[in-house]
Design an enzyme around this catalytic site. Sequence first.
Site, mmCIF file in Angstrom:
data_model
loop_
_atom_site.group_PDB
_atom_site.id
_atom_site.type_symbol
_atom_site.label_atom_id
_atom_site.label_comp_id
_atom_site.label_asym_id
_atom_site.label_seq_id
_atom_site.Cartn_x
_atom_site.Cartn_y
_atom_site.Cartn_z
ATOM 1 N N TRP A 200 0.858 -1.178 0.000
ATOM 2 C CA TRP A 200 0.000 0.000 0.000
ATOM 3 C C TRP A 200 0.904 1.242 0.000
ATOM 4 C CZ3 TRP A 200 -0.361 3.841 3.830
ATOM 5 C CH2 TRP A 200 -1.347 4.812 3.562
ATOM 6 N N ASP A 479 -14.519 2.229 -4.935
ATOM 7 C CA ASP A 479 -13.425 1.821 -4.059
ATOM 8 C C ASP A 479 -13.613 0.381 -3.573
ATOM 9 O OD1 ASP A 479 -11.116 2.109 -2.583
ATOM 10 O OD2 ASP A 479 -11.725 3.991 -1.658
ATOM 11 N N ASN A 481 -11.815 -1.615 -0.199
ATOM 12 C CA ASN A 481 -10.778 -1.350 0.796
ATOM 13 C C ASN A 481 -10.418 -2.489 1.733
ATOM 14 O OD1 ASN A 481 -9.856 1.277 0.266
ATOM 15 N ND2 ASN A 481 -11.788 2.120 0.982
ATOM 16 N N ASP A 549 -2.653 5.713 -3.002
ATOM 17 C CA ASP A 549 -3.009 6.702 -1.985
ATOM 18 C C ASP A 549 -1.816 7.592 -1.664
ATOM 19 O OD1 ASP A 549 -5.611 6.034 -1.750
ATOM 20 O OD2 ASP A 549 -5.394 4.802 0.044
#
Length: 730
Positions: A200, A479, A481, A549
């Site tokens: 991530w 999205d 997640n 992100d």
Amino acid sequence: MGIYFDEKRSVFRLSTEHTAYFIGITDGKYVGHAYYGGPMEDCGCGYLMRAGEKPKPPSENPWEKASFADSYPFEYPAWGVGDYRESCLCVRTEGGHRCAELFYESHRIVSGKPGLPGLPATFEREGGGEAETLEIVCKDPVLGLKAVLRYSIFGDSDALARSVTLTNEGEENLYLEKVLSACLEMDNEGYELLTLNGSWARERHMEFSKLRHGFQGVESLRGVSSHQAQPFLALTTPDVGQDRGEVYAFHFVYSGNFSARAELTQFDTVRMTMGIHPDGFEWTLAPGESFTAPEVVCVYSDRGLGAMTRTFHDLYRNHLIRSPYLHRKRPVLINNWEATYFDFDKERLLEIARRAKEDGVEMLVMDDGWFGKRDNEHCSLGDWQVNERKLPGGLRALSEELKAMGMKFGIWLEPEMVSRDSELYREHPDWAIRIPGREPAMSRGQYILDLSRPEAADYVYQAVSAVLRSADISYVKWDMNRQMTDIGSAYLGREHQGELCHRYVLGVYRLQERLLREFPDLLLENCTSGGGRFDPGMLYYSPQIWCSDNTDAAERLRIQEGTALLYPLSAIGAHVSICPNHVNGRVTPFETRGYVALGGTFGYELDVVRLSDEERQAMRDQIALYHKYQELVREGDYYRIASVRENHEFDCYLAAAKDGSEALVTYVQETARSNYHSRRIRLAGLLPKERYVCTETGEEFSGELLMRGGLLVPPLPGDHAAKLWHFVKK
Ligand code: GLA
């Protein structure tokens, strides 16, 4: 270019402009790989399969069939009869035995590119007329199993698309324990393995490693293609660079668990494979049923990584992305996530929108936190009713106020999920993926909906479409997640539990397909905690995918380099955000953040209300640059000039118009250098004999001078300083 069968030699030839792929049939039965490489016409290449060497094929030496199987370069190897390398197929019978053996039965060469049922796949655009497909039909007479090996080529591409369909023509169930999509055999040339790895906020970093004996590769068992590994694998010759060396690349058009492996064998041959990960996978194939394995795109280049990259970019733009936005200017958006997180209301959003509009932003995207009672990440997913406390008058009132100020409206949704603390979960706990008797592991307080269950999938569709019908919504950030754990379905029976991960992916595809059919003009951007499902499968549904992100310009260079190795810049979601950066605290110049985001879809992810006048002016300048260059970036050819990953000093890439009429060069330095002369960088993608004017300085150069002599970059003051040059042909 085209597909040809040399009947006398039992050899198939698939030719594109710069490549050729040959398949041979040995003993009239075994389908083997003869050659993949630069253009070649001679169908006499069947000897390269070495079927004439010891051990001779079973027709000549039936006593050594096992040894033959141990080295024959099968196009689609099956498990169980002496091929101990990575297999593509493992089938269990009702009797519990595992073995399959596929023999050539027939073939056909058809024009066009057939679609794959329920799966994203490359396609021929209407009026294309130049795609061709070879289907080789093989059978295992004992199992009653038919396998159709499919190979497609396109008139305007050097890529080859492969897939496989298995059909049970027998009378008993067959249990598919492993069905990969592609295999490629070659002699080792000192290859290195190129993969894109990360985590991530660190997605898709390029990594080379020397090939050693045994298995190596990348995989995902997370239910999505993952942040950790890209469904991509390439073998490169040791001298590989942007414009030299050979590359064999596989890229999987799929968004779930995958395995991509290379194996250096006892005979110094290499086998590359790719497909759905066999761990935890099992598919029950009842008599009469078929199973289609997703597509693998193969690209060969003997002109280095750059040619490979441009082949992927053009293939995806011309034959994979379907969205009407493919060739359209995307609106400059501002997303409120990093500005407000969950803490916003209508007034706050309108304030952001008003300010952003003054600076030239065209769309407000309302991120997470607008529904249910969601003030933090632990609740309300699944309860897609607007929170009237935050948004009085609902989505319609907000969208109308935005429209009145001349702004489009976009919205965030995470449709595949259900929070433990939600009405939906309280009503339908059995709609979550979980194993009976076990407390499922939570992540972000949420579970994954079992999209193999028709009512759950239908609920999601109704909820999402109701949101979209309730207001004027131009854009959705879809999205996802969390990753999969506790893989069980209360809907699927005992014999079908191993199908869940794949059925889930098919469910996601079905949902997005259905949505786009009802809302064909919707601009869809897929996102998975940043770039956790950035794969060609999702690209079939959304023309752009949120890349990471991590919006820090310095780290984005590495992430975007790896992403742009395969994906056109028009697909890479990139925004300017605030400093210190929210992920890593780094401070980079505002200007640099803008230049880096221009190498993607471009937008903002910050609180414009808190920007200084100077920053707002910079924002206006950046937006002007976006309008000026977006078409070039979206439609042009991408050339990697230098990589900060390799040189640790600076990064440089350019977008060149396909006709050589202009180019935009982006240069970003990592650290400032003291007391140095200028740095020379050699450009690419220009016409050597034409003259170009630099629109910033008015200076004139010939294409050959810029490409061979180079451009001089003066020392720039400050770490992470950046510069753009725009060259236009005279
Ligand atoms: C994910 C996305 C972010 C943001 C949050 C909201 O992490 O990648 O951009 O939308 O979810 O919860």
